[in-house]
Every structure is written in structure tokens, then in C-alpha cells.
Design a protein around this motif. Structure first.
Motif, PDB file in Angstrom:
ATOM      1  N   THR A 122       4.700  -3.260   7.252  1.00 18.88           N
ATOM      2  CA  THR A 122       4.771  -4.441   8.121  1.00 18.88           C
ATOM      3  C   THR A 122       6.112  -4.567   8.842  1.00 18.88           C
ATOM      4  O   THR A 122       6.308  -5.512   9.598  1.00 18.88           O
ATOM      5  N   ASN A 123       7.022  -3.627   8.594  1.00 18.14           N
ATOM      6  CA  ASN A 123       8.313  -3.620   9.292  1.00 18.14           C
ATOM      7  C   ASN A 123       8.588  -2.231   9.866  1.00 18.14           C
ATOM      8  O   ASN A 123       9.522  -1.545   9.447  1.00 18.14           O
ATOM      9  N   PRO A 124       7.776  -1.793  10.841  1.00 21.90           N
ATOM     10  CA  PRO A 124       7.958  -0.438  11.385  1.00 21.90           C
ATOM     11  C   PRO A 124       9.259  -0.304  12.174  1.00 21.90           C
ATOM     12  O   PRO A 124       9.622  -1.185  12.961  1.00 21.90           O
ATOM     13  N   LYS A 125       9.958   0.793  11.931  1.00 16.62           N
ATOM     14  CA  LYS A 125      11.202   1.133  12.636  1.00 16.62           C
ATOM     15  C   LYS A 125      12.241   0.016  12.569  1.00 16.62           C
ATOM     16  O   LYS A 125      13.031  -0.162  13.496  1.00 16.62           O
ATOM     17  N   GLU A 126      12.249  -0.714  11.450  1.00 15.13           N
ATOM     18  CA  GLU A 126      13.177  -1.840  11.303  1.00 15.13           C
ATOM     19  C   GLU A 126      14.463  -1.460  10.581  1.00 15.13           C
ATOM     20  O   GLU A 126      15.458  -2.161  10.690  1.00 15.13           O
ATOM     21  N   TYR A 127      14.452  -0.363   9.831  1.00  9.49           N
ATOM     22  CA  TYR A 127      15.607  -0.033   8.996  1.00  9.49           C
ATOM     23  C   TYR A 127      16.231   1.287   9.442  1.00  9.49           C
ATOM     24  O   TYR A 127      15.530   2.265   9.695  1.00  9.49           O
ATOM     25  N   ASP A 128      17.554   1.277   9.526  1.00 11.42           N
ATOM     26  CA  ASP A 128      18.278   2.497   9.886  1.00 11.42           C
ATOM     27  C   ASP A 128      18.359   3.451   8.705  1.00 11.42           C
ATOM     28  O   ASP A 128      18.506   4.666   8.893  1.00 11.42           O
ATOM     29  N   VAL A 129      18.292   2.918   7.490  1.00  8.96           N
ATOM     30  CA  VAL A 129      18.337   3.735   6.276  1.00  8.96           C
ATOM     31  C   VAL A 129      17.278   3.218   5.316  1.00  8.96           C
ATOM     32  O   VAL A 129      17.209   2.019   5.049  1.00  8.96           O
ATOM     33  N   VAL A 130      16.450   4.120   4.803  1.00  4.44           N
ATOM     34  CA  VAL A 130      15.461   3.776   3.779  1.00  4.44           C
ATOM     35  C   VAL A 130      15.720   4.676   2.573  1.00  4.44           C
ATOM     36  O   VAL A 130      15.777   5.903   2.710  1.00  4.44           O
ATOM     37  N   ASP A 131      15.883   4.061   1.408  1.00  2.00           N
ATOM     38  CA  ASP A 131      16.188   4.789   0.178  1.00  2.00           C
ATOM     39  C   ASP A 131      15.007   4.666  -0.781  1.00  2.00           C
ATOM     40  O   ASP A 131      14.641   3.563  -1.190  1.00  2.00           O
ATOM     41  N   LEU A 132      14.414   5.815  -1.122  1.00  2.00           N
ATOM     42  CA  LEU A 132      13.309   5.856  -2.083  1.00  2.00           C
ATOM     43  C   LEU A 132      13.801   6.557  -3.345  1.00  2.00           C
ATOM     44  O   LEU A 132      14.161   7.733  -3.303  1.00  2.00           O
ATOM     45  N   ASP A 133      13.830   5.850  -4.451  1.00  4.71           N
ATOM     46  CA  ASP A 133      14.229   6.445  -5.725  1.00  4.71           C
ATOM     47  C   ASP A 133      13.296   5.932  -6.819  1.00  4.71           C
ATOM     48  O   ASP A 133      13.691   5.150  -7.677  1.00  4.71           O
ATOM     49  N   PRO A 134      12.036   6.394  -6.809  1.00 11.26           N
ATOM     50  CA  PRO A 134      11.060   5.895  -7.780  1.00 11.26           C
ATOM     51  C   PRO A 134      11.188   6.576  -9.129  1.00 11.26           C
ATOM     52  O   PRO A 134      11.867   7.605  -9.262  1.00 11.26           O
ATOM     53  N   TYR A 135      10.527   6.025 -10.121  1.00  9.58           N
ATOM     54  CA  TYR A 135      10.426   6.657 -11.435  1.00  9.58           C
ATOM     55  C   TYR A 135       9.222   7.585 -11.384  1.00  9.58           C
ATOM     56  O   TYR A 135       8.092   7.166 -11.584  1.00  9.58           O
ATOM     57  N   GLY A 136       9.444   8.855 -11.042  1.00  5.40           N
ATOM     58  CA  GLY A 136       8.345   9.804 -10.909  1.00  5.40           C
ATOM     59  C   GLY A 136       8.216  10.302  -9.488  1.00  5.40           C
ATOM     60  O   GLY A 136       9.207  10.575  -8.809  1.00  5.40           O
ATOM     61  N   ALA A 137       6.979  10.406  -9.017  1.00  5.73           N
ATOM     62  CA  ALA A 137       6.713  10.988  -7.702  1.00  5.73           C
ATOM     63  C   ALA A 137       6.859   9.944  -6.597  1.00  5.73           C
ATOM     64  O   ALA A 137       6.406   8.810  -6.745  1.00  5.73           O
TER      65      ALA A 137
END
Length: 585
Positions: A185-200
Motif C-alpha cells: 500500500t506504499n509503492p515506491k515510498e521508501y528509499d531504503v527497505v530492510d528485510l531481516d526475517p527469521y528464516g526465508a
């Protein structure tokens, strides 16, 4: 106002941030991820600097193309918030009320001089330590949005934001929501996106590539290394769309599978990725990629992907490009790749091939970025808790051959032939003397990257075996088949100055041991810690938790003696076995 009893919490300090961690395993935290967080901060600092340079270059280019000299203060915002930058046409028509607006439409829109600070999204925040470190340690950063769909994690994150003072409360905000819904719901809104999940991270990639702004940075971690390295190939294919192979290069292949998966998700929205840094640290893979939008550039994706043919008898592997491009007048025509690149049987040992992939076969590092990040880390040594680890890793990466996918293992080559292994310096000298390039890899201390074909590699090993004879093996053994052929290239093992990297010559540490025991993955938040978690957190931590849990149960009138002390469990088992033996006799 609700107060926090500090006796129930432990204060953990990392970098310039401090967090309160509950003594029970309510919110996930892993000390070993300090390497991950430090590396992310180093890349983020380089990204902000690079972003500023690109913005200034764009302004300069637009100024030259318009034939006008853009002064530094021309477009500076005025006190009332309006843009003071005016074209010549706007100045002539300033007497009329609608003049400037019409002029802006007929000429060009003035470029905004100021560059907004980058907005950062931490999609899975847990305790919020990463978001707090970004806000407190990275200069020029904008708003940091921390998300989690676990109420306990969001509560802990908000508590830690307040605990870190005014700077944190003004820059970091925490929300209870599903990260996938928020990113969609926020397309192209962030200059940096950090994904660090537990697993895949696979379930988050589709929404993440849409949420990153054009030219933005996507940072992604995958901790399911067993799956990515081939333990469950069918699971890896279902999650990432690639089939892994169990070679010595499996950890690098894991990085390349992750990059290929991100590229696949980005292509669905006419976007593509440019990797700037890809690292395999401890027990996980971490990639940093920039995301761009271009329907024409996206057509080059098949040229960046390859299938891997791995011989099941020897260490020979070959890459098969998914696509190819051909010149057509003033344009380019794209077609399927030509193949197969290998026959049914291995030309070296006669065994069959296993096929894996597709993987990312283009460079997975930008050497200019790596040099910039490394210099930045060295200049701010005191601000990185894991300085030694990330500096040694970046040093090794800076010396890798960027255009050579995967690598060979010197010990595996020797094991195939049942011979003693030559020293790394001797083998690398032989490769360099044969007019090929060679380097190490940050993934494996014994790994060797080279653009030499497998024919040259086996010829070097044949020449080595002639000087270091081996015992005779069965005729159908892969090593026997390889050694039965005479070398077409005579290897020169004389020491070459290019056989050692600059770091090796200067004796710079490149592979450091873990700083403490049980430096690895931890128990998922909310899970009850039992004796089976000894390998993850150690005897002391398990005993401390079990004893504390027992005391709490006694206070509530609940008997928890069945949990016991882990050091007593072997004695109890021995006693039971003794009783069984006695009764049977």
C-alpha cells in the motif's frame, strides 16, 4: 502512566543504541547479528553519500542540457515555503498572477535543489535495535519506520524508542501491522527497505521490490541456509524458484539464488536490480541491491542468469546462460541461450551431470562501492562494534574476481585424485603462469576463483601428481580416469608475484574466528527454551532459564521439577538404563 520495572529487563548496548530485553524469551534478539547490523550501517552510509553525488550530477546535467547556469541558491526555498527558482520566461511574466505557472508549463519545471533525507523501512523490527542504530548512528538519515505484526515486539520497540531519548522518538516510529500489506500500500515510498526475517524472506520479496523508490536500496537477509545450500532442493525451488547444488561453492550459490529470486520478483513490475554487495556471514546470507525501473533494461535479465552443470564424479562445473543477445541494425535482439554447454557424460571423468539453477551469474558486488564502504569503515573504526569482522570480510571481497561465478576448492580437487594438496600459493602461481586470473573468496578460506577452464585446472593437477605420485585406484574411479590422460598443458609452479593478494602480502587478517561460543542462530521468540536448545545457546543459558522458570513456578504453586537441570539429565538416563538392565537380568 505505566511504569517499567527494570528488574525484569536486561539493558543491552550496541553501538550508540540501548535496548531493554525482557528476561523471558518474548522478543527475538541475537547478539551474533551485530555483524549484520554493522555491515548494514556501513552500506547505508555509503548509499547516502552516493545518492547525494548522483543528485548533484543530475542537477548539473539538467543545467547543461537547458543551457542555463544553475546557481547554488537559485532554487533555495523561501521563508514561506515557495520555490524562488524562476526561469527567464517566468521573470518576464511575473506581472500577471498566473504568469509563473503558465511559464513553468511551457518551459520546464524548476528542479528542487534540496534532497530529502532517505526514508527507511525496517519491515520486521522485533526489539527495534536495528532501527534505533540507524537513527542514532547514520548521519543524514530521515524517518525510520519499524514494523512488526507481533504485539509484544511492537510494545518492546516502542519502549526502547522512549528509552533512547528524544533523538530516537523524533526519528523512529513503530507500528503494529503486516509488513507485506504496508509495503504493497506504499509503492515506491521508501528509499531504503530492510528485510531481516527469521528464516526465508521469500514471502516478503514481491511487496518489498514495489515499496522501494527508484534507485533505492533493498537490504535482504536469508537465514534458511540449509535450504539454500541444497539440504532440501525441492523446498528451495518452491521458495526461490531455483534448484541448489551441494558443491563446496554452495554458500556462494545461495547468494546467487537469492539475487535471482529478487530479480524475478522485480521483473514482474518492469524493474530490475543492481547488486552492490553480497555477503555470506556466519549462518546467513545478506544482499544489498539497488532497484530501478526500466522496461528496456529489464530485457537483459536472461543474460544475467545461468544454469549450473555439476559433475557428480569430479569437481568440474559449467554455466549455461539462460538467454543471449544479438545485434540487429541499431537495436538488440534477444533469444534463448544456446546449449547444452556440456555432453551427457563429463569429458574429464566420464560421470553424469547434475543441473541446478537458475542463479545470478552477473557480478554480485560493485567493486567501487566495496572500496568506498571499506574506506568509510576504516575512517570510523571506533563506531563499529564488529569492526574487525566486517573489515576483514570487506577486504577479502575487494580482492575477489567480480566476473567469475562460483569457485573451486583446492582440497576437493586433491581429494578427487587421492593426492596430497599443493599449497594455495603454488596452485595459484600455476594458474597465473598459465595466463589466467585467480583470487580468493570471502565465502571459503580454501576457495579459489579463476577464469581458467576446467581443462587447465585438471592439467595443473596432473602435473602436480607426476611429481607427487599417488596409490593406484580402481580404473573406473573419477580420479583414475582423469589421471589416465596426459596433460596438454605443462604447469609452471614457480612462485609468481600475483599468486598472493595485497592483503595476504601485508598479512591482513581475512578470516576471523567467532568471538565466543554458540555464535549462531538463536531460539525463535516465544518458544519455550528446553534442553534441546543446548547447541544454540549453551549449557549455562539453558540452566539459567530452566532454574528461573522453576523458581517462578514454585512461587505460583506449580511444580516444574520435570524440566530439571540439563546437567542432571544424563545421570537420570544412566540410572534408568541401570534399572532396566538389573530388572532384565
Amino acid at each position: 502512566m505505566e511504569t517499567t520495572d527494570l528488574n525484569d529487563y536486561t539493558v543491552i548496548k550496541e553501538g550508540e543504541a540501548e535496548i531493554l530485553m525482557h528476561k523471558k524469551n518474548k522478543v527475538f534478539f541475537n547478539k551474533a547479528q551485530v555483524n549484520n547490523r554493522d555491515m548494514s550501517i556501513a552500506v547505508l552510509r555509503a548509499f547516502i553519500s552516493k545518492r547525494k553525488q548522483e543528485h548533484e550530477a543530475m542537477l548539473s546535467k539538467r543545467a547543461r542540457s537547458s543551457g542555463k547556469v544553475v546557481e547554488k541558491d537559485v532554487s533555495a526555498p523561501s521563508e514561506n515555503g515557495e520555490d524562488n527558482g524562476k526561469t527567464n520566461g517566468e521573470e518576464h511574466e511575473a506581472s500577471s498572477k498566473d504568469g509563473p505557472k503558465e511559464a513553468a508549463k511551457t518551459t520546464y519545471e524548476p528542479v528542487r535543489r534540496e534532497l530529502k533525507p532517505p526514508r527507511v523501512l525496517e519491515a520486521l523490527s522485533a526489539s527495534g535495535l536495528r532501527a534505533l542504530r540507524y537513527a542514532r548512528e547514520v548521519e543524514g538519515i530521515g524517518q525510520v519506520v519499524a514494523l512488526d505484526n507481533d504485539p509484544a515486539s511492537v510494545e518492546a520497540c516502542q519502549r526502547n524508542i522512549k528509552f533512547n531519548g528524544l533523538m530516537s522518538t523524533s526519528k523512529v516510529e513503530s507500528h503494529l501491522t503486516d509488513a507485506r500489506v504496508h509495503m504493497l500500500t506504499n509503492p515506491k515510498e521508501y528509499d531504503v527497505v530492510d528485510l531481516d526475517p527469521y528464516g526465508a524472506p521469500s514471502v516478503f520479496l514481491d511487496s518489498a521490490v514495489q515499496s522501494v523508490a527508484d534507485g533505492g536500496l533493498l537490504m535482504c537477509t536469508a537465514t534458511d541456509m540449509a535450504v539454500l545450500c541444497g539440504a532440501n532442493g525441492e523446498v528451495c525451488y518452491s521458495k526461490y524458484g531455483s534448484y541448489p547444488l551441494k558443491g563446496k561453492y554452495c554458500h556462494e550459490m545461495a547468494l546467487r539464488i537469492l539475487l535471482a529470486s529478487i530479480e524475478s520478483h522485480a521483473n514482474r513490475y518492469k524493474r530490475y536490480i543492481v547488486p552492490v554487495l553480497s555477503v555470506q556471514i556466519d549462518f546467513y546470507a545478506r544482499v544489498f541491491v539497488r532497484v530501478y525501473t526500466s522496461a528496456s533494461a529489464m530485457k537483459n535479465t536472461p543474460l544475467k542468469l545461468s544454469y549450473v552443470y555439476q559433475c557428480i564424479g569430479c569437481d568440474s562445473f559449467h554455466l549455461q546462460s539462460v538467454g543471449r543477445s544479438l545485434p540487429k541494425h541499431n537495436s538488440v535482439r534477444y533469444q534463448a541461450g544456446l546449449g547444452p554447454v556440456v555432453p551427457q557424460d563429463c569429458t574429464h571423468c566420464g560421470k553424469k551431470y547434475s543441473m541446478g539453477g537458475p542463479i545470478w551469474s552477473a557480478p554480485m558486488h560493485d567493486q567501487e562501492w566495496v572500496t568506498s564502504i571499506l574506506n568509510g569503515v576504516k575512517s570510523m573504526k571506533d563506531r563499529y562494534p564488529a569492526y574487525d569482522k566486517i573489515c576483514s570480510m570487506l577486504t577479502t571481497i575487494s580482492e575477489e574476481l567480480p566476473d567469475v561465478p562460483l569457485f573451486l576448492s583446492l582440497h576437493n580437487l586433491a581429494a578427487t585424485l587421492k593426492c596430497t594438496s599443493p599449497s594455495a600459493a603454488m596452485f595459484r602461481s600455476a594458474v597465473v603462469n598459465a595466463k589466467y586470473r585467480v583470487s580468493g573468496t570471502h565465502v571459503n578460506p580454501l576457495g579459489i576463483k579463476t577464469d581458467a577452464p576446467m581443462e587447465i585446472i585438471w592439467d595443473i593437477m596432473r602435473c602436480w601428481v607426476k611429481n607427487h605420485p599417488v596409490k593406484a585406484q580402481s580404473p573406473d574411479h573419477p580420479g583414475s580416469v582423469i589421471l589416465s590422460k596426459e596433460p596438454s598443458h605443462q604447469a609452471d609452479f614457480s612462485r609468481h608475484v600475483g599468486s598472493l593478494s595485497k592483503a595476504q602480502v601485508k598479512k591482513v587478517a581475512r578470516f576471523l574466528p567467532n568471538p565466543e561460543k554458540h555464535w549462531g542462530p538463536k531460539v525463535r521468540a516465544g518458544r519455550q527454551i528446553t534442553s534441546k536448545h543446548v547447541s544454540l545457546i549453551g549449557h549455562e543459558a539453558v540452566n539459567s532459564h530452566l532454574n528461573g522458570h522453576k523458581e517462578a513456578g514454585d512461587e505460583e504453586g506449580e511444580e516444574e521439577e520435570k524440566e530439571g537441570n540439563i546437567e542432571d539429565e544424563p545421570d537420570m538416563k544412566r540410572q534408568k538404563i541401570t534399572e532396566v538392565i538389573a530388572s532384565s537380568s
